[in-house]
Write an enzyme that holds these catalytic residues in place. Structure first.
Site, PDB file in Angstrom:
ATOM      1  N   CYS A  96       0.814  -1.217   0.000  1.00 60.79           N
ATOM      2  CA  CYS A  96       0.000   0.000   0.000  1.00 60.79           C
ATOM      3  C   CYS A  96       0.845   1.263   0.000  1.00 60.79           C
ATOM      4  O   CYS A  96       0.320   2.369  -0.157  1.00 60.79           O
ATOM      5  CB  CYS A  96      -0.951  -0.009   1.186  1.00 60.79           C
ATOM      6  SG  CYS A  96      -2.048  -1.444   1.195  1.00 60.79           S
ATOM      7  N   HIS A 347      -9.087   3.443  -1.965  1.00 62.96           N
ATOM      8  CA  HIS A 347      -7.732   2.944  -1.748  1.00 62.96           C
ATOM      9  C   HIS A 347      -7.266   2.082  -2.925  1.00 62.96           C
ATOM     10  O   HIS A 347      -7.074   0.877  -2.770  1.00 62.96           O
ATOM     11  CB  HIS A 347      -7.704   2.153  -0.428  1.00 62.96           C
ATOM     12  CG  HIS A 347      -6.347   1.703   0.013  1.00 62.96           C
ATOM     13  ND1 HIS A 347      -5.173   2.274  -0.424  1.00 62.96           N
ATOM     14  CD2 HIS A 347      -5.980   0.711   0.875  1.00 62.96           C
ATOM     15  CE1 HIS A 347      -4.155   1.651   0.147  1.00 62.96           C
ATOM     16  NE2 HIS A 347      -4.611   0.697   0.927  1.00 62.96           N
TER      17      HIS A 347
END
Lengths: 399, 79
Positions: A96, A347
């Site tokens: 991420c 995201h």
């Protein structure tokens, strides 16, 4: 205050953000990973008023380009789409934190004097697969040989382990977790590129179905598609080309940490984030008290509390109360995730870190949709995996 | 082999999707060693500080293969 001083002594070349672009985040049917990256990057190059001949390097952050996006060698493909010719192009993967890793390496190349202008892209194509496929792909950002992976620990599950311990150690009511998602969904309502632009009430958040105790649906960031891009340049290049309102990159620091739940030193802190924050503050010549606005990695509600404390923006154990009293809302003493954060903005893994830096740059330029008052110094905090990598970036409005 | 629960979660949406019955993932301390394992079935006993017993043997691939955890219930073993 003396800022941006090399902690090893002496001055240094400095990078500046001079342009940005971003697609909408969300479920974007009919577009590919490369479409998203190309659209965002073209917008960024346009905003910086540069052409392909100006670019010295391309840095592309993406986590699952092959597994979910169906595309190998993504940096070279993006370079060709942009007409960059034989410019060096590299993709970087840090789960991420992939987008921030790309940014960091671009900044380092400029600071080292290797290049003058870099394009930094981040993108992910995550929808179009079953939730099971996406969940398993993400879960592989753990050590897949570790017991936790074998036991079926998902990423919501990992941050649920953190939340359980946080609530236990600090005596926090679990219902306070909802304050994070309610706040960030309220912020996201101002962001026309956010995955979710509709606020949620505390009652809705608390009534949502459980995902991994104590986390419920609105405590979790969504599966999103999206692309984001930045153009950065040396300060000297920007000055020579009359760039309007550049943003100084005071520092960008990366650190490593545990790659599985059972190897964490603490369940209420990510050691990589603590180390990266300390290095970032030292490199920028500032302290946490100087930060006017922050974008932090709220992949799950509790992650925002842990981030605030790892960054020393809030004392240990006080993030829940600080959130509940409204201090982290725009208009509060420390606006956090004015973009809506990952919980609301979405995201798309590789794009996330780049989009955080875009939001901070817009805040410092005074052109954000959800503008913090007189923000001069901003911080972005981006975490990969179980804290196996963390990147902290400090930006300042150029004098 | 008895240890103490450091943290835990009941997973309602697993890798394979939503589940009718949640399973738990537990990180526990066993004489200073942290072990992560999975528990299914009756989970009412599960809390931080609860005593936990692990079942399973080390696998042949170099990794410990601990696939279940359970307790004899709150108070059964001093936690």
């Amino acid at each position: 205050m003396s800022r941006g001083i090399d902690i090893n002594g002496g001055g240094r070349r400095r990078a500046q953000v001079i342009g940005h672009g971003q697609t909408s985040f969300g479920r974007l049917d009919g577009v590919s990973l490369m479409d998203l990256a190309t659209a965002a990057t073209r917008e960024a190059m346009g905003s910086a008023s540069i052409g392909p001949a100006d670019v010295d390097g391309l840095f592309f952050g993406t986590f699952a380009s092959l597994a979910l996006g169906g595309q190998g060698l993504p940096a070279a493909v993006l370079s060709e789409r942009l007409g960059l010719g034989d410019v060096p192009a590299v993709s970087l993967e840090g789960a991420c934190a992939s987008g921030s890793l790309a940014f960091r390496h671009a900044v380092r190349a400029i600071e080292a004097g290797e290049i003058e202008v870099a394009v930094v892209a981040g993108a992910e194509k995550m929808t179009g697969h079953t939730t099971a496929v996406v969940t398993d792909t993400l879960a592989r950002a753990n050590d897949t040989g570790a017991e936790s992976y074998r036991a079926g620990l998902t990423f919501p599950g990992f941050f649920a382990l953190v939340a359980q311990r946080y609530l236990h150690d600090y005596g926090v009511d679990r219902d306070l977790l909802a304050e994070v998602s309610v706040k960030n969904r309220a912020h996201g309502a101002h962001n026309d590129k956010a995955h979710f632009q509709k606020p949620v009430s505390r009652a809705e958040a608390l009534a949502a179905r459980p995902i991994a105790d104590p986390l419920r649906l609105f405590d979790c960031s969504p599966i999103s598609d999206g692309g984001a891009a930045l153009v950065i340049a040396s300060r000297e290049w920007a000055a020579a080309h009359d760039v309007v309102r550049p943003i100084d990159v005071l520092s960008v620091a990366q650190a490593g940490g545990a790659v599985s739940a059972e190897r964490m030193d603490s369940f209420v802190s990510l050691s990589a984030a603590v180390s990266a924050a300390q290095e970032a503050y030292a490199g920028a010549g500032i302290g946490p008290e100087d930060v006017d606005v922050a974008e932090v990695h709220d992949c799950f509600s509790v992650a925002e509390w842990v981030a605030l404390e790892d960054l020393a923006l809030v004392p240990r154990g006080e993030a829940a109360a600080t959130t509940a009293e409204g201090a982290t809302r725009v208009g509060g003493r420390l606006p956090v995730n004015p973009s809506g954060g990952l919980l609301s903005k979405g995201h798309p893994i590789g794009a996330t870190g780049v989009a955080q830096i875009i939001e901070i740059a817009k805040q410092l330029r005074g052109e954000a949709d959800n503008q913090a008052v007189d923000a001069r110094v901003g911080l972005a905090h981006n975490v990969g995996g179980t804290g196996g990598v963390a990147v902290v970036t400090v930006l300042e409005r150029a004098a | 082999m008895t240890g103490t629960v450091l943290t835990f979660t009941r997973i309602h949406v697993g890798v394979e999707g939503p589940r009718e019955e949640p399973y738990a993932v537990i990180v526990a301390d066993f004489d200073g060693e942290r072990i992560c394992a999975r528990a299914e079935g009756e989970l009412a006993w599960l809390r931080i500080g609860a005593p936990v017993r692990l079942e399973g043997e080390a696998g042949g691939d170099g990794h410990r293969r601990l696939v279940s955890a359970r307790s004899d219930g709150p108070g059964a073993i001093p936690g």
